[in-house]
Design a protein around this motif. Structure first.
Motif, mmCIF file in Angstrom:
data_model
loop_
_atom_site.group_PDB
_atom_site.id
_atom_site.type_symbol
_atom_site.label_atom_id
_atom_site.label_comp_id
_atom_site.label_asym_id
_atom_site.label_seq_id
_atom_site.Cartn_x
_atom_site.Cartn_y
_atom_site.Cartn_z
ATOM 1 N N ASN A 106 73.651 39.039 3.898
ATOM 2 C CA ASN A 106 73.297 39.872 2.401
ATOM 3 C C ASN A 106 72.021 40.660 3.181
ATOM 4 O O ASN A 106 70.783 41.164 2.853
ATOM 5 N N THR A 107 71.767 40.101 4.407
ATOM 6 C CA THR A 107 70.530 41.163 5.206
ATOM 7 C C THR A 107 71.253 41.717 6.766
ATOM 8 O O THR A 107 72.232 41.114 6.519
ATOM 9 N N ALA A 108 69.950 43.017 7.187
ATOM 10 C CA ALA A 108 70.679 42.686 8.780
ATOM 11 C C ALA A 108 69.530 42.763 9.597
ATOM 12 O O ALA A 108 68.467 42.997 8.903
ATOM 13 N N GLY A 134 79.750 39.032 12.206
ATOM 14 C CA GLY A 134 79.379 41.253 12.338
ATOM 15 C C GLY A 134 80.528 41.876 11.917
ATOM 16 O O GLY A 134 80.609 42.752 11.690
ATOM 17 N N GLY A 135 81.943 41.242 11.740
ATOM 18 C CA GLY A 135 82.926 42.023 10.814
ATOM 19 C C GLY A 135 84.009 43.116 11.792
ATOM 20 O O GLY A 135 83.723 42.653 13.648
ATOM 21 N N ASN A 136 85.044 43.677 11.562
ATOM 22 C CA ASN A 136 86.025 44.765 12.044
ATOM 23 C C ASN A 136 84.857 45.505 12.987
ATOM 24 O O ASN A 136 83.998 45.729 12.373
ATOM 25 N N TYR A 165 68.717 45.786 0.846
ATOM 26 C CA TYR A 165 68.934 46.820 -0.286
ATOM 27 C C TYR A 165 67.362 47.030 -0.004
ATOM 28 O O TYR A 165 66.741 47.929 -0.584
ATOM 29 N N SER A 166 66.633 47.240 0.919
ATOM 30 C CA SER A 166 65.541 47.434 1.345
ATOM 31 C C SER A 166 65.352 48.852 1.721
ATOM 32 O O SER A 166 66.173 49.366 2.839
ATOM 33 N N GLU A 167 64.589 49.526 1.623
ATOM 34 C CA GLU A 167 64.646 50.530 2.074
ATOM 35 C C GLU A 167 62.822 50.950 3.055
ATOM 36 O O GLU A 167 62.550 51.974 3.763
ATOM 37 N N VAL A 176 77.458 41.629 3.075
ATOM 38 C CA VAL A 176 78.117 43.166 3.573
ATOM 39 C C VAL A 176 78.088 43.148 5.074
ATOM 40 O O VAL A 176 77.293 42.163 5.716
ATOM 41 N N THR A 177 78.863 44.555 5.515
ATOM 42 C CA THR A 177 79.190 44.262 7.173
ATOM 43 C C THR A 177 78.988 45.650 7.407
ATOM 44 O O THR A 177 78.765 46.614 6.771
ATOM 45 N N TRP A 178 79.140 46.327 8.551
ATOM 46 C CA TRP A 178 79.083 47.248 8.957
ATOM 47 C C TRP A 178 79.420 47.886 8.438
ATOM 48 O O TRP A 178 79.976 48.838 8.034
ATOM 49 N N GLU A 179 81.102 47.772 8.258
ATOM 50 C CA GLU A 179 82.410 48.627 8.152
ATOM 51 C C GLU A 179 82.053 49.144 6.333
ATOM 52 O O GLU A 179 82.128 49.666 6.236
#
Length: 394
Positions: free
Chosen positions: A217-219, A148-150, A236-238, A103-106
């Motif tokens: 798949n990390t941030a 980082g994406g759009n 998906y970590s909390e 994923v990206t932030w978008e």
């Protein structure tokens, strides 16, 4: 990459020089002051201590899961009527994305949660009109080149790794003075009992950045000691928590002063007063004085704890869970993992009191737990976790 690291080192060296040659001088890190509003950009003072002005704006769960209290924000910058704000504490626990995927932030679910769930829960209609829409630039990871994406248009969002090391916001370079980036958890986060941060023994927690980590798949995250982890955590970590940022129109008058906080842990607190009420300039402020805001209690109480959780090992690498129905519950949140601390767990929301988990690994031990939730508007109010059940897959 080598050039960028050299730049970072150069900035760090300059930062050290600034701290050493003017140790007793206090000066604003930004070049704009909103004198009409009485708040300033972050100040650099003795021995490199950073001090931020703070304001109250909006209300959210902090002492518990049933009562909202005024949110305290740090002022990262002031330009005319615009104030760039960072929550003083970690405000909630949410994964960057509910599924482990690229994923990206978008495209992440946390962006949707902040601009919908949090935005609607924290601000009234008049307060929402004071929150500006920001064009958010989503840079690549400087170390790993992960895209980082759009760019996006957001009301509420997260800091990027670059912003979290921007001197004018009060943050030193990547590998210096991490205390300026430390963030304490609210009691609301800690009482939920979900993956408490490793730094909770000192009250701090990890917090998400919007910048991607070393994989898609990390941030990236800031750890409990304020160090930026560019490798990041799985989306998906909390374990990392949510520390929102936004741009506020100061001319709206929907905010009030909250005092100051400093990177050395000192606070000067102005008790909350409703917006448009001025604070006596001659008032004597005491460090670390307690804020006792008034807030109307919410009607929805947390559901009871899930009882009689049963776990049965079925054929085809599956496990069936069942439990006693909780009165008033709108649904249930189940979690399972291969360790009892539920690290790298998987989650599922269900409506019924029975569910089958499939595609598990043979000869592996799995741990399971369930808790009920009710709805307070769109917000889920959780009960306590059930006891943990363990089973080895046949």
């Amino acid at each position: 990459m080598v050039i960028e690291k050299k730049k970072t080192l150069a900035v760090s060296f300059c930062f050290v020089i600034v701290f050493s040659i003017i140790p007793m001088l206090k000066f604003p890190l930004g070049n704009v002051k909103a004198a009409d509003y009485g708040i300033s950009n972050p100040l650099l003072g003795n021995e490199g201590v950073i001090t931020w002005d703070c304001i109250y704006f909006g209300n959210y769960y902090q002492s518990n899961s049933t009562t909202k209290e005024p949110i305290k924000w740090r002022v990262l910058s002031v330009k005319g009527d615009d104030a760039f704000l960072l929550a003083d504490r970690n405000m909630d626990y949410q994964p960057y994305n509910t599924e482990l995927k690229n994923v990206t932030w978008e495209t992440c679910t946390l962006r949707k949660w902040l601009n919908n769930n949090f935005y609607n829960a924290a601000f009234s209609a008049t307060e929402k009109s004071a929150v500006k829409t920001t064009v958010v630039v989503n840079e690549d990871n400087l170390e790993h080149r992960t895209e980082g994406g759009n760019n996006t248009n957001d009301k509420v969002y997260l800091l990027s790794a670059q912003e979290a090391m921007t001197l004018s916001y009060g943050f030193p370079p990547y590998n210096m003075s991490e205390k300026a980036r430390e963030a304490k958890n609210t009691k609301y986060i800690n009482e939920q009992g979900v993956n408490k941060g490793y730094g909770e023994w000192v009250g701090n927690g990890y917090w998400w950045l919007r910048t991607p980590g070393n994989q898609k798949n990390t941030a990236a995250v800031v750890n409990f000691s304020g160090y930026i982890v560019m490798d990041g955590d799985y989306v998906y970590s909390e374990s990392p928590y949510v520390r929102p940022v936004l741009h506020l129109n100061l001319s709206s008058g929907r905010w009030s002063k909250a005092g100051t906080v400093s990177s050395d842990g000192k606070e000067v607190v102005i008790p909350f007063k409703p917006p448009n009420q001025t604070v006596n300039p001659n008032q004597t402020l005491k460090p670390n004085q307690t804020v006792k805001p008034s807030a109307a209690p919410q009607k929805v109480k947390a559901p009871a704890r899930v009882k009689k959780l049963k776990v049965k090992n079925k054929k085809k690498k599956s496990v069936t869970l069942s439990w006693k129905k909780v009165v008033g519950a709108k649904g249930y949140w189940l979690q399972y993992a291969t360790n009892k601390k539920f690290k790298k767990k998987k989650s599922k929301f269900v409506k019924k009191t029975k569910y089958t988990v499939k595609k598990l690994k043979r000869k592996k031990k799995y741990y399971f737990r369930v808790r009920a939730y009710k709805l307070d508007g769109k917000k889920k109010v959780y009960g306590k976790w059930s006891g943990v059940k363990k089973v080895k897959i046949k």
